[in-house]
Design an enzyme around this catalytic site. Sequence first.
Site, PDB file in Angstrom:
ATOM      1  N   LYS A   1      -7.358  11.364  -3.529  1.00  0.00           N
ATOM      2  CA  LYS A   1      -7.683  11.570  -4.956  1.00  0.00           C
ATOM      3  C   LYS A   1      -8.566  12.948  -5.272  1.00  0.00           C
ATOM      4  O   LYS A   1      -8.551  13.671  -6.068  1.00  0.00           O
ATOM      5  CB  LYS A   1      -8.071  10.538  -5.517  1.00  0.00           C
ATOM      6  CG  LYS A   1      -7.376   9.293  -5.577  1.00  0.00           C
ATOM      7  CD  LYS A   1      -7.671   7.891  -5.859  1.00  0.00           C
ATOM      8  CE  LYS A   1      -6.664   6.733  -5.880  1.00  0.00           C
ATOM      9  NZ  LYS A   1      -7.181   5.565  -6.218  1.00  0.00           N
TER      10      LYS A   1
ATOM     11  N   GLN B   1     -12.664   2.192  -6.654  1.00  0.00           N
ATOM     12  CA  GLN B   1     -11.453   1.942  -5.395  1.00  0.00           C
ATOM     13  C   GLN B   1     -11.265   0.314  -5.217  1.00  0.00           C
ATOM     14  O   GLN B   1     -12.195  -0.092  -4.955  1.00  0.00           O
ATOM     15  CB  GLN B   1     -11.573   2.676  -4.307  1.00  0.00           C
ATOM     16  CG  GLN B   1     -10.434   2.718  -3.194  1.00  0.00           C
ATOM     17  CD  GLN B   1      -9.094   3.286  -3.840  1.00  0.00           C
ATOM     18  OE1 GLN B   1      -8.988   4.389  -4.509  1.00  0.00           O
ATOM     19  NE2 GLN B   1      -8.131   2.662  -3.683  1.00  0.00           N
TER      20      GLN B   1
ATOM     21  N   ASP C   1      -8.508   4.515 -14.984  1.00  0.00           N
ATOM     22  CA  ASP C   1      -7.509   3.675 -14.110  1.00  0.00           C
ATOM     23  C   ASP C   1      -6.776   2.828 -15.233  1.00  0.00           C
ATOM     24  O   ASP C   1      -5.686   2.303 -14.609  1.00  0.00           O
ATOM     25  CB  ASP C   1      -8.135   2.818 -13.140  1.00  0.00           C
ATOM     26  CG  ASP C   1      -7.825   3.393 -11.743  1.00  0.00           C
ATOM     27  OD1 ASP C   1      -6.819   4.038 -11.527  1.00  0.00           O
ATOM     28  OD2 ASP C   1      -8.718   3.046 -10.917  1.00  0.00           O
TER      29      ASP C   1
END
Length: 284
Positions: free
Chosen positions: A53, A97, A120
Amino acid sequence: MTAQIISGTEMAKTIRAALAEEVAQLKAVGVEPGLAVVLVGDDPASHSYVKGKQKACAEVGIRSFLYSFPKTVDEETLLAQIRALNADSAVHGILVQLPLPEHIREWSVIETIAPEKDVDGFHPINVGKMMIGQRAFLPCTPHGVVAMVKSAGIDIVGKHVVVIGRSNIVGKPVGQLFLREHATVTYTHSKTNDLAAITRQADILIVAAGKARLIGPEHVKPGAVVIDVGVNRLENGKLCGDVDFEAVKEVAGYITPVPGGVGPMTITMLLHNTIEAARELAAK
Ligand code: NAP
């Protein structure tokens, strides 16, 4: 007939070139999109996802900031970090994460992220807005899946989409997004009776079970579109999806590979959301 392969890598390359231009335009007016990534513990898969990422951010000109914590970190320390990032004007997107260690409540961490920085798309406010069709950050993997199907020129309206999996981050939202596109959607999961009888009815089959080679040619209607979200590591260290690619590509009309399918599109949607967040926060 051999299926047409939908390359997420190729699609991602094209979209990322356009995103790099958007970043350049934002920078020209003094806005530098920034993504904060919070990583807990030393799980090699999580480390590798985070690296991917950050690399993708650098490629399009997004600044990324990494906040690493040992797996013993307590929940309050993590929440304090997120609150600080919520208040940090150089940070437009916040990504934690997953998975987190068991002693940390995932929902509590997600709910602490400011919804306008939740790139997200996991915060209940964004999930709720997505459900009722309001503007929201869409979750990256489901958004990437729909974008792939559309970019391949496949018509979704009126099609029967069967989703395997009902997780909050993939299965449930991917079905919702196809519903929005006027598909007829069926969800299946580990308690579904006679999975193959249902998946054989799919015009578009989305597989997100996390079980290596769960889906074989007996599960697929000839000519169907098969999107493999699964990522599984085999004993030999190689990655594979939930679909038996070699066998299913002889039956399907379209198929995505693993790696090089949904993965690169997921990251691309994260970049897209971060740029949107920067644009919207700068306009406030
Ligand atoms: P998850 O939370 O473990 O959910 C898996 C779902 O699959 C559950 O709903 C489960 O049913 C269902 N399932 C399991 N075995 C099944 C079976 N034999 N038949 C039918 N359904 C079955 O996983 P997830 O987070 O959704 O992720 C799914 C996969 O996608 C994983 O391999 C993950 O690594 C991958 N993934 C890839 C990306 C990417 O960017 N490429 C992003 C996210 C996730 P129950 O609800 O009944 O347990």
